[in-house]
Write an enzyme that holds these catalytic residues in place. Structure first.
Site, PDB file in Angstrom:
ATOM      1  N   HIS A  14       0.841  -1.196   0.000  1.00  0.00           N
ATOM      2  CA  HIS A  14       0.000   0.000   0.000  1.00  0.00           C
ATOM      3  C   HIS A  14       0.879   1.251   0.000  1.00  0.00           C
ATOM      4  O   HIS A  14       2.099   1.186   0.032  1.00  0.00           O
ATOM      5  CB  HIS A  14      -0.984   0.019   1.183  1.00  0.00           C
ATOM      6  CG  HIS A  14      -0.420   0.511   2.485  1.00  0.00           C
ATOM      7  ND1 HIS A  14      -1.169   1.230   3.385  1.00  0.00           N
ATOM      8  CD2 HIS A  14       0.810   0.387   3.028  1.00  0.00           C
ATOM      9  CE1 HIS A  14      -0.423   1.515   4.445  1.00  0.00           C
ATOM     10  NE2 HIS A  14       0.772   1.024   4.249  1.00  0.00           N
ATOM     11  N   CYS A  33       5.499   6.618   4.668  1.00  0.00           N
ATOM     12  CA  CYS A  33       4.355   5.789   4.247  1.00  0.00           C
ATOM     13  C   CYS A  33       3.810   6.223   2.898  1.00  0.00           C
ATOM     14  O   CYS A  33       2.956   5.539   2.330  1.00  0.00           O
ATOM     15  CB  CYS A  33       3.235   5.857   5.284  1.00  0.00           C
ATOM     16  SG  CYS A  33       3.760   5.243   6.888  1.00  0.00           S
ATOM     17  N   HIS A  39       5.176   0.223  -0.361  1.00  0.00           N
ATOM     18  CA  HIS A  39       5.804  -0.666   0.621  1.00  0.00           C
ATOM     19  C   HIS A  39       4.685  -1.632   1.041  1.00  0.00           C
ATOM     20  O   HIS A  39       3.598  -1.607   0.446  1.00  0.00           O
ATOM     21  CB  HIS A  39       6.372   0.122   1.807  1.00  0.00           C
ATOM     22  CG  HIS A  39       5.348   0.809   2.642  1.00  0.00           C
ATOM     23  ND1 HIS A  39       4.723   1.975   2.249  1.00  0.00           N
ATOM     24  CD2 HIS A  39       4.784   0.478   3.827  1.00  0.00           C
ATOM     25  CE1 HIS A  39       3.846   2.335   3.167  1.00  0.00           C
ATOM     26  NE2 HIS A  39       3.846   1.441   4.131  1.00  0.00           N
ATOM     27  N   HIS A  41       3.002  -4.713   4.214  1.00  0.00           N
ATOM     28  CA  HIS A  41       2.959  -5.243   5.578  1.00  0.00           C
ATOM     29  C   HIS A  41       2.353  -6.640   5.598  1.00  0.00           C
ATOM     30  O   HIS A  41       1.629  -7.012   4.681  1.00  0.00           O
ATOM     31  CB  HIS A  41       2.101  -4.339   6.476  1.00  0.00           C
ATOM     32  CG  HIS A  41       2.609  -2.940   6.640  1.00  0.00           C
ATOM     33  ND1 HIS A  41       3.710  -2.634   7.393  1.00  0.00           N
ATOM     34  CD2 HIS A  41       2.175  -1.761   6.124  1.00  0.00           C
ATOM     35  CE1 HIS A  41       3.919  -1.317   7.347  1.00  0.00           C
ATOM     36  NE2 HIS A  41       3.007  -0.764   6.584  1.00  0.00           N
ATOM     37  N   HIS A  80      -1.570 -10.710  -0.932  1.00  0.00           N
ATOM     38  CA  HIS A  80      -0.628 -10.650  -2.047  1.00  0.00           C
ATOM     39  C   HIS A  80      -1.119  -9.717  -3.150  1.00  0.00           C
ATOM     40  O   HIS A  80      -0.914  -9.943  -4.330  1.00  0.00           O
ATOM     41  CB  HIS A  80      -0.323 -12.063  -2.587  1.00  0.00           C
ATOM     42  CG  HIS A  80       0.658 -12.788  -1.708  1.00  0.00           C
ATOM     43  ND1 HIS A  80       0.300 -13.312  -0.493  1.00  0.00           N
ATOM     44  CD2 HIS A  80       1.976 -13.055  -1.851  1.00  0.00           C
ATOM     45  CE1 HIS A  80       1.354 -13.875   0.072  1.00  0.00           C
ATOM     46  NE2 HIS A  80       2.392 -13.723  -0.719  1.00  0.00           N
ATOM     47  N   GLU A 126      -1.042  -3.571  11.941  1.00  0.00           N
ATOM     48  CA  GLU A 126      -0.225  -3.260  10.765  1.00  0.00           C
ATOM     49  C   GLU A 126       1.228  -3.647  11.013  1.00  0.00           C
ATOM     50  O   GLU A 126       1.894  -4.195  10.142  1.00  0.00           O
ATOM     51  CB  GLU A 126      -0.333  -1.768  10.457  1.00  0.00           C
ATOM     52  CG  GLU A 126       0.176  -1.402   9.079  1.00  0.00           C
ATOM     53  CD  GLU A 126       0.171   0.089   8.843  1.00  0.00           C
ATOM     54  OE1 GLU A 126      -0.406   0.521   7.851  1.00  0.00           O
ATOM     55  OE2 GLU A 126       0.756   0.847   9.651  1.00  0.00           O
TER      56      GLU A 126
END
Lengths: 136, 136, 136, 136, 136, 136
Positions: A14, A33, A39, A41, A80, A126
């Site tokens: 995201h 972010c 990036h 999580h 994914h 997260e």
């Protein structure tokens, strides 16, 4: 009243940003972010439903059913994948965990109520250092 | 000989694929991990160094120094970034955890040896269900 | 209403005792926790704040700000220190986790409210087998 | 009001089934959890009590007392035993985690109230992916 | 050489005892673990394989294949079953975690070698306080 | 050869410093870990022993015996105490985790060998981000 919680996991990419802001403004508000190359999580999702245990079988809700609902409505769409570009229920929302929790609540509530239970809480972790809870 | 391990974490996007393969071939070999719009993980990195504890201060290596090395050489380059496109030491490598461990070993070994200790192991957990260890 | 939680950690020494009690009386009430040469723990602190996510950026409260507040007001004062002798907000209180939670609430509430959110819960884990929650 | 939680663990065998149902019906409703040769879990139990911290010693309730109550009333009866056949307070109940939580609440509440605290929650984790909470 | 580890879980009942010993003798040697009405655990299994990452795709072994092998050869036979009575590869063995690790090694090694990797370690956690490792 | 590991925990105060160094020198080398009023940790100790499982009972070593040895020789001396001032086997040593692991090895090895097993590893976790391993 009994509360029963099922844990599921998904790994997603995201980026937090607003298309109507400059890169500088996005970086100022969202920091790292908002990195434009994304990036990601390992998100952990806990879904809590509540109700009275059935006299017949002693369950509030069959966990196999709850797992199937969460998998089909949420995990299969997020795991994914890219939360910003691939997920119908996140379209038009800034990809914060707050907004994700609200969106997942919206996906799950009608299906869980159809099973005779009540959705109580959507919790999303997260990272090991932060999580969000939404109670509707 | 004493082994000392430092844990650090980073959140990154990645995608497993080969540019010289078709999308179908990538999907066949890498499955959902080759999704073109990326996905990501909370990676956990354990770096183990070994040596004799100093008579003077009782350390194999000062943990503050070890943390600084890992942060500068690895975490700052990977955290909240895209492993495939943003990270110099991953250029030209398929973004598997195996290759990531080998690349991180290459970044850390010379710097740790300069401090008088020996790099023993680089361990990376991608999800709670799988991890990689590399001993050089 | 959304609840957002930040986890922080600190390692501190403490001792449970009352100066106006004899060693025998302290040992009887507090057991090994009153050992005069101190002991210590890795405390885990969860701070939960609540509010509506902002339309502008989708956050209840910026986690970077929340982390900064907790670090400055709580962690920097407790980490690698003695809770009984070094910490201004614990002066005059018996060093139980109950009292620590109440004191941390007092430190955090005004600062968090100034940021436009509400402090909801201070939770402290002393060992993996016990924790305290305070909701004000 | 302060909430204090103690964690205890027990390992038990169980089987979900109704004696008045056929094996087929049991398998249909309870799935593999109804296997006639039993299976088992490492259960984790969290007991939360609430009250005001005492002016005298700063505790809501002495954790040593709480641990002793939980051990005698619950853990000693369940640990390394068969929940269906060996445990008096589970007699006549289907061995779901929901029913177990309600039964443990019944065992603990009167004893905890005698100590001047209030039982707030019984939480039981059956596997890392599901848990039950009961608040009376 | 790279080491890759996959984690899987199963919940099973068991009992440690020898049929040729009296109940008293079994209780003396195995303690509460020999309770005749069974008990059970959430076992965690880590399987580590080793090899060189392939030049072609960067894997030592495809994790999807490894997961499939462990599931078919081990988890499907143990999960929600009784280790003493239901599991072919445990027949005739005392149901200690040591013996279970040796038996699982025997099931997995030939299949993993057929995939071109080497089995390195079978690790089984019985409770959070004890685990077994077997390296063949 | 089978490896069996037992986990135990202790909470202790400590301080890293050398009495023959000035406060400034101690602060320079040990940083906040040399705070004169002490700090503390929840230490986690893993003791690994190795051997062949007995034909008679299937154990490398009875876990109840191993637990008893670790408790008497190590935990009872360290738990809820000050590692620098209260613990005989730490006298004259700088209170680093490295030195603690070496000292615990010295306490445990002879007793474990008397039981017919071999001590393989002493591992100590000081915080979730660092641990020490010693193999003799």
């Amino acid at each position: 009243m009994i509360y029963i919680t099922r844990r599921e996991r998904f790994s997603a990419a995201h980026r937090m940003f607003r298309a109507d802001w400059s890169d500088e403004k996005n970086m100022e508000v969202f920091g790292k972010c908002s990195n434009p190359t994304w990036h990601g999580h390992n998100y952990i999702l806990w879904v809590t439903v509540k109700g009275e245990p059935s006299e017949e079988h002693g369950f509030v809700m069959n966990l196999t059913t709850l797992k199937k609902i969460i998998t089909e409505k949420v995990i299969d769409k997020l795991d994914h994948r890219n939360m910003n570009t691939d997920v119908d229920f996140m379209a038009g929302r800034i990809a914060t965990t707050e907004n994700l929790a609200i969106a997942i609540w919206g996906e799950l509530r009608p299906v869980i109520e159809r099973e005779g239970a009540k959705l109580h809480c959507v919790k999303i972790e997260e990272t090991e250092n932060n999580y969000i809870e939404y109670y509707g």
